[in-house]
Design an enzyme around this catalytic site. Structure first.
Site, PDB file in Angstrom:
ATOM      1  N   CYS A  65     105.227  18.226  34.743  1.00  0.00           N
ATOM      2  CA  CYS A  65     106.342  17.419  34.019  1.00  0.00           C
ATOM      3  C   CYS A  65     106.442  18.278  32.626  1.00  0.00           C
ATOM      4  O   CYS A  65     105.808  19.097  32.317  1.00  0.00           O
ATOM      5  CB  CYS A  65     105.731  15.938  33.489  1.00  0.00           C
ATOM      6  SG  CYS A  65     105.482  15.018  34.885  1.00  0.00           S
ATOM      7  N   GLU A  67     106.664  17.228  29.680  1.00  0.00           N
ATOM      8  CA  GLU A  67     105.702  16.842  28.579  1.00  0.00           C
ATOM      9  C   GLU A  67     104.403  17.936  28.839  1.00  0.00           C
ATOM     10  O   GLU A  67     103.958  18.381  27.756  1.00  0.00           O
ATOM     11  CB  GLU A  67     105.379  15.551  28.599  1.00  0.00           C
ATOM     12  CG  GLU A  67     106.207  14.613  28.136  1.00  0.00           C
ATOM     13  CD  GLU A  67     106.856  14.013  29.534  1.00  0.00           C
ATOM     14  OE1 GLU A  67     107.466  12.834  29.399  1.00  0.00           O
ATOM     15  OE2 GLU A  67     106.987  14.656  30.489  1.00  0.00           O
ATOM     16  N   CYS A  98     104.872   9.786  31.922  1.00  0.00           N
ATOM     17  CA  CYS A  98     104.327   9.371  33.178  1.00  0.00           C
ATOM     18  C   CYS A  98     102.792   9.252  33.059  1.00  0.00           C
ATOM     19  O   CYS A  98     102.151   9.731  31.976  1.00  0.00           O
ATOM     20  CB  CYS A  98     104.588  10.276  34.442  1.00  0.00           C
ATOM     21  SG  CYS A  98     103.750  11.876  34.594  1.00  0.00           S
ATOM     22  N   CYS A 101     100.717  12.414  32.421  1.00  0.00           N
ATOM     23  CA  CYS A 101     101.026  13.058  31.309  1.00  0.00           C
ATOM     24  C   CYS A 101     100.333  12.094  29.976  1.00  0.00           C
ATOM     25  O   CYS A 101      99.556  12.806  29.267  1.00  0.00           O
ATOM     26  CB  CYS A 101     102.469  13.130  30.857  1.00  0.00           C
ATOM     27  SG  CYS A 101     103.450  14.146  31.676  1.00  0.00           S
TER      28      CYS A 101
END
Length: 139
Positions: A65, A67, A98, A101
């Site tokens: 991801c 992040e 998510c 994360c």
């Protein structure tokens, strides 16, 4: 826990983070099995530096991801304290990190994760804390 609700407009730091994420965002195909850049993120460290990252999506689910990519960048540069997180989705809106994360951030800052500010909606300046998004950590 910090009171981060009901601000009138994004402060200049959120604006810089939004622009930093926007600057690195840009979907591109790397191969038939990998693409990147649909989502971009900006993370503000405790020192005030902004780190960015983009999502990397793979056919075999080994991607990452945006992040966490930004957080890896921050860690690579010797920082481990997160103040703020902003994700810029492919449609230009923002969203919550998510579960993976969130778990990553909680494990990084297990004693202080509750105070990490997360931009939920830049246009309407909706900010929540990671503590509000993740009130009970499993450990």
């Amino acid at each position: 826990m910090k009171d981060v609700k009901n601000r009138l407009a994004p402060d200049s730091t959120w604006q810089k983070m939004f622009q930093a994420a926007k600057k690195v965002q840009g979907f591109h195909e790397i191969s038939n099995h990998m693409e990147a850049g649909g989502v971009a993120a900006a993370v503000l460290s405790e020192s005030g530096k902004i780190y960015t990252g983009v999502c990397v999506d793979t056919a075999c689910t080994l991607g990452v991801c945006a992040e966490r990519n930004a957080l890896f960048n921050m860690i690579t540069n010797g920082e481990t304290k997160i103040s703020r997180v902003l994700a810029l989705l492919s449609d230009g809106k923002n969203g919550a990190p998510c579960g993976a994360c969130r778990e990553f951030m909680v494990q990084m800052m297990e004693k202080d994760y509750q105070d990490i500010e997360v931009m939920m909606d830049y246009k309407n300046n909706k900010v929540m804390t990671l503590g509000e998004l993740t009130p009970k950590w499993w450990l």
